[in-house]
Design an enzyme around this catalytic site. Structure first.
Site, PDB file in Angstrom:
ATOM      1  N   GLY A 511      33.506  37.617 -38.598  1.00  0.00           N
ATOM      2  CA  GLY A 511      33.640  38.907 -38.877  1.00  0.00           C
ATOM      3  C   GLY A 511      33.598  39.850 -37.859  1.00  0.00           C
ATOM      4  N   SER A 513      31.242  41.139 -36.339  1.00  0.00           N
ATOM      5  CA  SER A 513      30.033  40.988 -35.415  1.00  0.00           C
ATOM      6  C   SER A 513      29.673  39.404 -34.990  1.00  0.00           C
ATOM      7  CB  SER A 513      28.873  41.499 -35.940  1.00  0.00           C
ATOM      8  OG  SER A 513      28.426  41.220 -37.414  1.00  0.00           O
ATOM      9  N   GLY A 514      30.391  38.507 -35.476  1.00  0.00           N
ATOM     10  CA  GLY A 514      30.313  37.397 -35.054  1.00  0.00           C
ATOM     11  C   GLY A 514      30.982  36.196 -35.987  1.00  0.00           C
ATOM     12  N   VAL A 516      30.901  32.615 -38.412  1.00  0.00           N
ATOM     13  CA  VAL A 516      29.953  31.945 -39.601  1.00  0.00           C
ATOM     14  C   VAL A 516      30.117  30.598 -39.516  1.00  0.00           C
ATOM     15  CG1 VAL A 516      29.496  32.123 -41.967  1.00  0.00           C
ATOM     16  CG2 VAL A 516      30.277  34.026 -40.547  1.00  0.00           C
ATOM     17  N   ASP A 627      33.694  47.352 -42.989  1.00  0.00           N
ATOM     18  CA  ASP A 627      34.449  46.339 -42.965  1.00  0.00           C
ATOM     19  C   ASP A 627      34.808  45.780 -44.336  1.00  0.00           C
ATOM     20  OD1 ASP A 627      36.325  44.880 -41.746  1.00  0.00           O
ATOM     21  OD2 ASP A 627      34.963  43.720 -40.614  1.00  0.00           O
TER      22      ASP A 627
END
Length: 790
Positions: A511, A513-514, A516, A627
């Protein structure tokens, strides 16, 4: 036959400024009386009459269809004024004015005319006319409709029909029918604003062009016509060119708020029978009329009988007029500040619901918790439980109805009575009192047990206090321990998550921000988890991270992916979520061999809307997701939609409704305000993204596709052009869908992607429109850069 049709067409198109052959004249100086003859001026055939008719203890002035045993009133002058006293007279004065002379000496004009009238006439059409000296019509009753349209009488844009109070009282009643400027014919309660959410019936002809009219032909055809002469909606197809000496038609907006088309058969000796040819709302659905029953009551139908009933704990305002509504037999003040033990019943009311107006919503609760929470809340009067969600409502309750086909669990707060039971023997009270008594016993046992054990724990507590004091003095207090205590989340060490994910071996998504990763918790029966490594936390301080985690840890909604725990070690920040084995909505829409069926897609759409609405309205602190896209919407075991990646998007402070921040999100889904200098960002940014996802769900394709014809590359632009061109069927191809629902959904989407944030609806409004609880207004026509893609 052809000649008759030509004559009919000519009569229909003839303007009301000229009359080709007036009925027998009513000359200057003619007078009507309430108590003596003549009391009316009849039409040539005798089917219609203009004059005084009995009403209550007096008279009204109007036009009626003559018949036996009763006349049928089709027009009334000065509807809301008091009845005319016996002894009054109507004079067509020598100076050409139509004047009402009351018994108290007052004189009131009935028709404002310039120039003065020379002749009056009551036509067989039911139209009362005034002419000037050159036989030009200067006033017509057809131009001032009340509750009825007759053959060749039109309802034009911005004109109303108002229902009557009852069949015997022509005063303005509770409902109004409006022909809107967009061509839509709508009905709603008279005591409401002209607002789409109050509309209970619509012709669904919005965006039909200007100058639409509602028409009734002599062959019983009832229809809407636009300014080009094209019929845009036929309510009835028409049967034959009726002989108006034997058959007459009228369309009446009846006292119950329903538009009906009647056929009258003129019988022998003045008998007048009628048949209903068409009705806007079926008889079994009459309770859908908003306002048919008053506040705090509900509508129910038993066969042909419609009744207004009071819920438990309420009495009729007027037992002789049940439709006026109900009043509580106890006051909120008594419940809040008196003895709350008096209100110790939550009485079930099956299959009954009121207007959606909850002031509080509890999620992830059971029915028992919902009932108890309402009982303990002095403002709560009704609690509706559905899908582990509790909706709490306070007075007044509006637009109540019982609908057996749509079962709901509704609980009404009632008071106890001397006998200990409500007088309604059909009510089965929820046993909250007993439950509370058990709780008191349990609390007593706990207190006693605690007093026995307190001495045993005293030494341990003293020791713990010293250790804690030492940690505070030396700065060694673990912040994650505090966080666990405040938000009830599990704290993981970094090594534990390395082991759970096999050193972050299987990446299942990423995503803003990082990334998964998939993992499992061996200590929890092998529960599968999704671990997100936050990679953009450089500027985040420890305090900000902890504050945000407090809020995220308290979010509980069935359409949000559940946060299980977190890791906060040094600069490492990780979030642990439940694992969603059915993947993302993107895979379901864009990569499946077979697209989900229409009804499933609509269910998913509403579930997404509910999840976003929870973030916007129902959290302790508003969360702007930033988002929203199919990749961030995951599918649960039962293919329910759950929003993910909402954790650290943008949290608003309690006193904030907007924020200023740098652009974030995914290209193609972000709202235009993200790219405007110093533009405030609100929850409406998520509404825009939802609109884009809505279009993708409708068409099962991405917002931007290059391998399609040029006009279809940008999905929202193509859908808009299809909507304006009346070709929405193109967007779903050969798939068979409910076209009315498709149009409604598209209109919701177009509102959501409006470039001006303030014009976009809230997610709560989006839900009510998608669920069909309100009529979706027509979106504005597309000016330059109305809808954009960035």
């Amino acid at each position: 036959m052809a000649s008759k049709l030509l004559i009919l067409l000519f009569l229909h198109l003839l303007p009301l400024t000229k009359s080709q052959s007036p009925a027998p004249n009513i000359t200057l100086g003619s007078t009507l009386y309430t108590n003596s003859t003549p009391n009316s001026w009849p039409s040539p055939s005798g089917h219609f009459a203009f004059g005084f008719y009995p009403s209550g203890n007096g008279f009204k002035l109007g036009i009626w269809l003559v018949g036996s045993p009763n006349n049928t009133v089709v027009w009334t002058s000065r509807r809301n004024e008091t009845v005319i006293s016996p002894g009054a007279a109507l004079a067509f004065s020598a100076d050409g004015r139509l004047l009402l002379h009351s018994t108290d000496g007052q004189v009131q004009p009935i028709a404002e005319t310039t120039p003065q009238a020379s002749v009056a006439s009551m036509h067989d059409s039911g139209n009362f006319l005034l002419y000037d000296s050159s036989w030009t019509i200067i006033w017509a009753s057809f131009n001032f409709p009340t509750d009825t349209l007759l053959v060749r009488q039109n309802l034009v844009v911005d004109q109303f029909l108002y229902s009557s109070i009852s069949e015997t009282d022509a005063s303005i009643g509770n409902f109004k029918l409006l022909l809107q400027r967009d061509g839509n014919l709508v009905a709603y309660p008279i005591r409401s604003y002209t607002d789409a959410k109050y509309v209970y019936w619509s012709s669904f002809t919005a965006n039909s062009g200007r100058n639409v009219t509602l028409n009734l032909n002599a062959d019983s055809r009832f229809y809407l016509l636009n300014s080009t002469g094209r019929s845009i909606k036929n309510f009835t197809e028409g049967r034959y060119l009726a002989d108006n000496t034997k058959v007459l038609y009228r369309a009446t907006f009846d006292a119950d708020g329903i538009l009906r088309l009647y056929q009258h058969q003129m019988g022998t000796e003045g008998s007048l029978g009628f048949t209903i040819l068409w009705t806007a709302i079926r008889e079994e659905n009459r309770c859908s009329v908003k306002g048919i029953c008053g506040e705090n009551s509900f509508c129910t139908i038993d066969g042909a009988k419609l009744s207004c009933l009071c819920p438990p704990g309420f009495d009729f305002v007027d037992p002789n007029q049940p439709n006026l509504g109900c009043k509580s037999n106890f006051t909120v003040m008594n419940d809040c500040f008196g003895k709350k033990g008096n209100a110790n019943y939550m009485s079930p009311l099956p299959n009954t619901a009121w207007e959606v107006s909850e002031y509080d919503v509890l999620t992830q609760v059971n029915e028992e918790t919902c009932s108890e929470n309402c009982w303990m809340d002095c403002n709560c009067v009704v609690a509706t439980f559905r899908d582990q969600i509790c909706y709490k409502q306070k007075l007044p309750l509006r637009f109540g109805r019982r609908n057996i086909s749509n079962p709901t669990k509704t609980l009404v707060k009632t008071r106890s009575f001397p006998s200990g039971l409500p007088p309604d023997t059909n009510v089965v009270p929820t046993k909250i009192t007993n439950k509370l008594s058990k709780k008191h016993v349990i609390v007593g046992i706990v207190i006693i047990t605690f007093s026995v054990l307190v001495s045993l724990f005293s030494g341990y507590l003293l020791f713990s206090h010293r250790i804690c004091s030492y940690n505070v003095r030396t700065g060694q207090l673990n912040s994650s321990d505090v966080l666990i205590e405040e938000i009830n989340l599990r704290s993981f060490t970094y090594d534990q998550l390395v082991q759970a994910t096999d050193n972050f071996k299987e990446e299942i998504g990423r995503g803003a921000s990082g990334k998964v990763y998939k993992g499992s918790l061996a200590r929890n029966g092998g529960q599968e988890i999704a671990v997100k490594r936050l990679e953009k936390m450089v500027d985040e301080t420890e305090v900000e991270f902890r504050n945000e985690m407090k809020i995220i840890g308290r979010t509980h909604h069935k359409n949000l992916v559940q946060l299980i725990g977190f890791c906060s070690e040094g600069s490492k920040r990780l979030l642990v979520y439940e694992f969603m084995k059915n993947g993302s909505l993107a895979t379901l829409l864009f990569k499946s061999k077979k697209r989900p069926v229409w009804n499933e897609r609509m269910r998913i759409l509403i579930e997404i809307a509910r999840g976003i609405n929870y973030l916007h309205e129902e959290c302790e602190t508003r969360i702007i997701h930033c988002d929203i896209k199919p990749q961030n919407i995951l599918m649960g075991e039962s293919w329910s939609a759950k929003i993910s990646d909402f954790g650290l998007s943008k949290l608003l402070k309690p006193d904030q409704t907007r924020t200023y921040t740098t652009a974030r999100g995914t290209r193609g889904y972000v709202a235009p305000e993200w790219y405007k200098s110093n533009a405030p960002i609100t929850v409406k940014a998520d509404v825009y993204s939802f609109g884009v996802v809505l279009f993708e769900i409708i068409c099962c394709r991405k917002n931007m596709e290059l391998a399609v014809p040029d006009e279809e590359i940008v999905l929202m632009d193509w859908i808009y052009e299809c909507y304006v061109g009346g070709e929405l069927g193109k967007v779903v191809g050969e798939e068979v869908v409910d076209m009315a629902e498709l149009e409604k959904t598209v209109k919701v989407g177009l509102w959501c992607v409006h470039t001006e944030a303030v014009q976009r609806p809230s997610m709560k409004s989006v839900i009510t429109m998608l669920e069909g609880n309100v009529v979706t207004p027509v979106p504005p026509l597309k000016p330059c850069s109305m809808y954009v893609n960035v």
